[in-house]
Design a protein around this motif. Structure first.
Motif, PDB file in Angstrom:
ATOM      1  N   LEU A   1       7.608  -6.289   3.143  1.00 26.42           N
ATOM      2  CA  LEU A   1       6.340  -6.137   3.574  1.00 26.42           C
ATOM      3  C   LEU A   1       6.387  -4.479   4.075  1.00 26.42           C
ATOM      4  O   LEU A   1       4.728  -4.686   3.225  1.00 26.42           O
ATOM      5  N   ASP A   2       6.981  -3.765   3.975  1.00 25.58           N
ATOM      6  CA  ASP A   2       7.095  -1.972   4.165  1.00 25.58           C
ATOM      7  C   ASP A   2       6.241  -1.828   2.620  1.00 25.58           C
ATOM      8  O   ASP A   2       5.394  -1.195   2.754  1.00 25.58           O
ATOM      9  N   TYR A   3       6.903  -2.152   1.724  1.00 22.55           N
ATOM     10  CA  TYR A   3       6.570  -2.204   0.756  1.00 22.55           C
ATOM     11  C   TYR A   3       5.112  -2.903   0.344  1.00 22.55           C
ATOM     12  O   TYR A   3       4.580  -2.086  -0.618  1.00 22.55           O
ATOM     13  N   ASN A   4       4.593  -3.657   0.496  1.00 15.82           N
ATOM     14  CA  ASN A   4       3.587  -4.078   0.176  1.00 15.82           C
ATOM     15  C   ASN A   4       2.585  -3.627   0.582  1.00 15.82           C
ATOM     16  O   ASN A   4       1.359  -3.006  -0.350  1.00 15.82           O
ATOM     17  N   LYS A   5       2.975  -2.594   1.576  1.00 13.95           N
ATOM     18  CA  LYS A   5       2.009  -2.103   2.927  1.00 13.95           C
ATOM     19  C   LYS A   5       1.867  -0.965   2.360  1.00 13.95           C
ATOM     20  O   LYS A   5       0.641  -0.257   2.066  1.00 13.95           O
ATOM     21  N   GLY A   6       3.294   0.087   1.048  1.00 11.87           N
ATOM     22  CA  GLY A   6       3.089   1.300   0.457  1.00 11.87           C
ATOM     23  C   GLY A   6       2.015   0.944  -0.461  1.00 11.87           C
ATOM     24  O   GLY A   6       1.585   1.802  -1.248  1.00 11.87           O
ATOM     25  N   VAL A   7       2.070  -0.408  -2.180  1.00  9.09           N
ATOM     26  CA  VAL A   7       1.727  -0.208  -2.300  1.00  9.09           C
ATOM     27  C   VAL A   7      -0.073  -0.761  -1.872  1.00  9.09           C
ATOM     28  O   VAL A   7      -0.602   0.296  -2.987  1.00  9.09           O
ATOM     29  N   VAL A   8      -0.376  -0.920  -0.600  1.00  5.44           N
ATOM     30  CA  VAL A   8      -1.937  -0.743  -0.859  1.00  5.44           C
ATOM     31  C   VAL A   8      -2.320   0.666  -0.541  1.00  5.44           C
ATOM     32  O   VAL A   8      -3.292   0.749  -0.230  1.00  5.44           O
ATOM     33  N   LYS A   9      -1.256   0.865   0.453  1.00  3.15           N
ATOM     34  CA  LYS A   9      -1.548   2.549   0.146  1.00  3.15           C
ATOM     35  C   LYS A   9      -2.066   3.195  -0.794  1.00  3.15           C
ATOM     36  O   LYS A   9      -2.430   3.931  -0.647  1.00  3.15           O
ATOM     37  N   GLU A  10      -0.917   3.373  -1.266  1.00  9.55           N
ATOM     38  CA  GLU A  10      -0.949   4.151  -2.379  1.00  9.55           C
ATOM     39  C   GLU A  10      -2.391   3.249  -3.019  1.00  9.55           C
ATOM     40  O   GLU A  10      -2.964   4.960  -3.602  1.00  9.55           O
ATOM     41  N   SER A  11      -2.827   2.552  -3.502  1.00  6.48           N
ATOM     42  CA  SER A  11      -3.611   2.196  -4.132  1.00  6.48           C
ATOM     43  C   SER A  11      -5.167   3.091  -3.616  1.00  6.48           C
ATOM     44  O   SER A  11      -5.595   3.536  -4.168  1.00  6.48           O
ATOM     45  N   VAL A  12      -5.342   2.544  -1.934  1.00  4.00           N
ATOM     46  CA  VAL A  12      -6.346   3.404  -1.614  1.00  4.00           C
ATOM     47  C   VAL A  12      -6.234   4.715  -1.560  1.00  4.00           C
ATOM     48  O   VAL A  12      -7.478   5.658  -1.463  1.00  4.00           O
TER      49      VAL A  12
END
Length: 89
Positions: A37-48
């Motif tokens: 879950l944290d990995y997915n949050k990190g991917v979204v945060k990196e994209s934004v």
């Protein structure tokens, strides 16, 4: 239509870049946590963060407008593009 003002966009762009760097660091931390879950949050945060950084780069690479004469220095069609250091708000 409301009033139109010329503003200096350099501080705005610097703020966007600072926020993007901060969020990229947080994203790397989240992606390295090992939790899915944290990995997915990190991917979204990196994209934004990359999106915001790209907006800042695009704004800084836009053509320049002379604020005193309101003439676009590169093209007669200056209302069709965002200016480099000043934006109409």
């Amino acid at each position: 239509m409301s009033d139109i003002r010329l503003v200096n966009v350099v501080p705005i762009v610097n703020g966007w870049n600072d926020a993007a760097k901060k969020n990229l660091e947080e994203a790397k931390t989240l992606m390295a946590s090992g939790n899915h879950l944290d990995y997915n949050k990190g991917v979204v945060k990196e994209s934004v963060a990359n999106l915001v950084s790209g907006f800042a780069d695009d704004l800084m690479s836009a053509p320049f407008i002379d604020p005193e004469t309101l003439r676009h220095l590169l093209s007669p069609h200056f209302f069709l593009r965002l200016p480099r250091f000043y934006a109409i708000v």
